[in-house]
Design a protein around this motif. Structure first.
Motif, PDB file in Angstrom:
ATOM      1  N   ILE A 137       0.819  -1.223   0.115  1.00  0.00           N
ATOM      2  CA  ILE A 137       0.023  -0.056  -0.003  1.00  0.00           C
ATOM      3  C   ILE A 137       0.790   1.210   0.047  1.00  0.00           C
ATOM      4  N   TYR A 138       1.711   1.131   0.897  1.00  0.00           N
ATOM      5  CA  TYR A 138       2.835   2.552   0.983  1.00  0.00           C
ATOM      6  C   TYR A 138       3.455   2.821  -0.338  1.00  0.00           C
TER       7      TYR A 138
ATOM      8  N   ARG B 205       2.616   1.889  -3.398  1.00  0.00           N
ATOM      9  CA  ARG B 205       1.486   2.107  -4.342  1.00  0.00           C
ATOM     10  C   ARG B 205       1.439   3.541  -4.341  1.00  0.00           C
ATOM     11  N   ALA B 206       0.945   4.000  -3.079  1.00  0.00           N
ATOM     12  CA  ALA B 206       0.685   5.310  -2.629  1.00  0.00           C
ATOM     13  C   ALA B 206       1.955   6.295  -3.077  1.00  0.00           C
TER      14      ALA B 206
END
Lengths: 200, 81
Positions: free
Chosen positions: B38-39, B41-42
């Motif tokens: 998630i990190y 991709r963000a």
């Protein structure tokens, strides 16, 4: 009573979803609590749909990543669990398409292989918490051909409707119902006591 | 939720009901790996957005710089005696 517990479960999901949406950027604590509730189930589904043990954890992780970035689009028209399962089903089916190297999903109509050692003895302890029993059920599922296993998982593990399953797999409603019926029959056959097994 | 599902379906029932409870234990690093994805991709999304806007931002800043320069030249001219 089951409905009450389902409603309670969904209320907890709604609360966690609210926390996720209100969380500051980078704060994943609420999302991790939500993940904790579903990760084992999502992993089991990924394993049984794709039969790809090596990649099933990656697939399950990607389902949650997709869910996180789509969470603002979730309008609550269905339960969070149902929404998450749809993400998972589409992700696994896409994985199968890529793995087969084709644009359309082709699930071969292989003949089922029935192994005597898969049958659960009547005298055995049928407690889902025992690893041995879970392993036997896993083996039964894995022995089913994809044409039967995938619709069965989508229907009886994911509780998707026949219409949703038919649309996801690109087959007709009658074909969907027939495959699920046959899959259940095969599952029961493999689950029965040895003396009562009928040759197909 | 599932009007055509297996509630009341004659084909459902034991042992099919077992499938509803089927789970598989995740590895210890499962959540940590999801967090990492998630990190990343963000962060990637932010870099792409920034890269996309960078030429426009650079042009605007350059235009401001030129404007400031011309204004400074105009005010620094000493009046003729």
């Amino acid at each position: 009573m089951a409905e009450e517990s389902n409603a309670g479960f969904e209320d907890q999901d709604a609360e966690l979803l609210r926390d996720v949406r209100e969380a500051r950027e980078g704060d994943l604590r609420a999302f991790e609590l939500l993940m904790e509730r579903y990760q084992r189930r999502i992993l089991a589904d990924c394993r049984y749909i794709t039969r790809d043990e090596n990649n099933s954890e990656d697939l399950a992780q990607e389902v949650f990543v997709k869910a996180f970035f789509s969470i603002r689009k979730f309008e609550g028209r269905s339960s969070f669990r149902h929404w998450l399962q749809r993400i998972k089903v589409h992700h696994c089916l896409n994985h199968l398409k890529k793995a087969s190297g084709k644009n359309e999903l082709s699930i071969d109509d292989e003949a089922p292989v029935i192994h005597e050692h898969l049958q659960v003895p009547a005298a055995a302890e049928r407690n889902m918490e025992t690893a041995a029993h879970r392993q036997q059920v896993s083996e039964i599922l894995n022995s089913l051909p994809a044409t039967l296993r995938i619709p069965l998982v989508m229907c009886d593990m994911d509780e998707l409707s026949y219409d949703e399953i038919a649309a996801s797999l690109g087959i007709g409603l009658s074909a969907t119902k027939m495959r699920i019926k046959r899959a259940r029959e095969q599952f029961r056959l493999l689950y029965q006591e040895p003396g009562m097994r009928h040759e197909s | 939720m599932n009007p055509e599902g297996n509630s009341g379906d004659p084909d459902a029932g034991e042992p099919i009901e077992i499938l509803k409870e089927l789970e598989w234990e995740t590895s210890e690093r499962f959540q940590a790996q999801v967090r990492g994805k998630i990190y990343r991709r963000a962060a990637t999304s932010q870099v792409v957005t920034y890269s996309w806007n960078l030429p426009k931002v650079a042009l605007l800043e350059f235009a401001r710089l030129l404007s400031h320069l011309f204004q400074s030249l105009g005010t620094n001219k000493e009046p003729k005696q």
